[in-house]
Motif scaffolding. Structure first.
Motif, short mmCIF file in Angstrom:
data_model
loop_
_atom_site.label_atom_id
_atom_site.label_comp_id
_atom_site.label_asym_id
_atom_site.label_seq_id
_atom_site.Cartn_x
_atom_site.Cartn_y
_atom_site.Cartn_z
N LEU A 1 130.01 -4.43 -2.01
CA LEU A 1 130.02 -5.29 -0.82
C LEU A 1 128.94 -4.88 0.17
CD1 LEU A 1 133.86 -5.75 -0.31
CD2 LEU A 1 132.21 -7.47 -1.10
N ASN A 2 128.72 -3.59 0.34
CA ASN A 2 127.64 -3.14 1.24
C ASN A 2 126.27 -3.55 0.71
OD1 ASN A 2 129.04 -1.91 3.42
ND2 ASN A 2 129.50 -0.16 2.12
N LEU A 3 126.07 -3.42 -0.60
CA LEU A 3 124.79 -3.84 -1.20
C LEU A 3 124.54 -5.33 -1.05
CD1 LEU A 3 124.73 -1.72 -4.49
CD2 LEU A 3 123.16 -1.53 -2.55
N LEU A 4 125.62 -6.11 -1.12
CA LEU A 4 125.50 -7.57 -1.01
C LEU A 4 125.38 -8.06 0.42
CD1 LEU A 4 128.06 -8.68 -3.74
CD2 LEU A 4 125.56 -8.83 -3.85
N GLY A 5 125.63 -7.19 1.40
CA GLY A 5 125.52 -7.59 2.81
C GLY A 5 126.85 -7.81 3.50
N GLY A 6 127.90 -7.23 2.96
CA GLY A 6 129.23 -7.41 3.55
C GLY A 6 129.39 -6.70 4.88
N ILE A 7 130.10 -7.35 5.79
CA ILE A 7 130.46 -6.79 7.09
C ILE A 7 131.98 -6.74 7.14
CG2 ILE A 7 130.37 -7.08 9.60
CD1 ILE A 7 127.94 -9.00 9.09
N PRO A 8 132.57 -5.52 7.19
CA PRO A 8 134.03 -5.43 7.22
C PRO A 8 134.60 -5.95 8.54
CG PRO A 8 133.05 -3.24 7.35
CD PRO A 8 131.93 -4.21 7.19
N VAL A 9 135.68 -6.73 8.45
CA VAL A 9 136.32 -7.29 9.63
C VAL A 9 137.78 -6.88 9.65
CG1 VAL A 9 137.03 -9.44 10.77
CG2 VAL A 9 134.77 -9.28 9.70
N ASP A 10 138.19 -6.28 10.76
CA ASP A 10 139.60 -5.94 10.97
C ASP A 10 140.25 -7.16 11.62
OD1 ASP A 10 142.08 -5.01 11.73
OD2 ASP A 10 141.33 -3.16 12.63
N ARG A 11 141.04 -7.87 10.86
CA ARG A 11 141.62 -9.12 11.36
C ARG A 11 142.64 -8.90 12.47
NH1 ARG A 11 143.06 -12.29 5.99
NH2 ARG A 11 143.94 -10.27 5.50
N GLN A 12 143.05 -7.66 12.68
CA GLN A 12 143.97 -7.35 13.77
C GLN A 12 143.23 -7.22 15.10
OE1 GLN A 12 147.26 -7.41 13.11
NE2 GLN A 12 146.62 -7.90 11.02
#
Length: 180
Positions: A75-86
């Motif tokens: 996910l990091n290689l693909l450009g993912g940005i982690p989102v905390d939905r809380q």
């Protein structure tokens, strides 16, 4: 980061029977990419392949729970940005600041916020574009016609209801992988 090679993605899209318009509007180099319909993980996979072939520096938001080893590496290689939905209250400011700092960045957002059927879209994509002072480029994969690309560029006017109507009118009739 363009993780996959362009020729391979082009070949796979053709193999899957998709027709693509790879024309990149100038505004797509720094924008919010609105992506709909989003009904399956395959909508994202095919869409990301198209955007990679277009040469865009695409980042995308995905729930933080997906960033567990070993998926976090991919996910990091693909450009993912982690989102905390809380804790999404400050997300438009956080993502907007990320866009403001970069010269070449397109943040891909599915306004449905999920792959399940929804009646009301989330508003974050709009407020991110507004805060970052960038346009929204409407991108799509229409599984009914097996076509995908970037459609019109929508400038944020501040009239959310009018802008949303224009956006949703563009997507009307398009089919996701699982339209039900």
């Amino acid at each position: 980061m363009n993780f996959c090679c362009k020729p391979l993605n082009k070949f796979l899209l053709k193999l899957f029977g998709f027709t693509m318009d790879y024309t990149v509007p100038e505004e797509a180099k720094k924008c919010v990419l609105v992506f709909a319909p989003h009904t399956s993980m395959w909508d994202f996979v095919v869409g990301k392949m198209v955007l990679d072939v277009m040469g865009l520096n695409v980042k995308f938001m995905i729930r933080k729970e997906s960033f567990r080893f070993p998926m976090n590496i991919i996910l990091n290689l693909l450009g993912g940005i982690p989102v905390d939905r809380q804790h999404v209250r400050m997300l438009p400011v956080h993502i907007g600041n990320m866009i403001k700092k970069e010269d070449n960045i397109a943040v891909l957002i599915a306004p449905e916020g999920t792959r399940k059927r929804v009646e009301v879209w989330k508003k974050g994509f709009y407020f991110i574009a507004q805060y970052a002072e960038v346009p929204m480029c409407l991108c799509y994969i229409d599984w009914g016609k097996k076509i995908g690309s970037i459609g019109p560029v929508i400038k944020v006017t501040g009239d959310y209801d009018a802008d949303l109507k224009a956006i949703q009118d563009f997507y009307r009739g398009m089919k996701g992988r699982h339209p039900e």
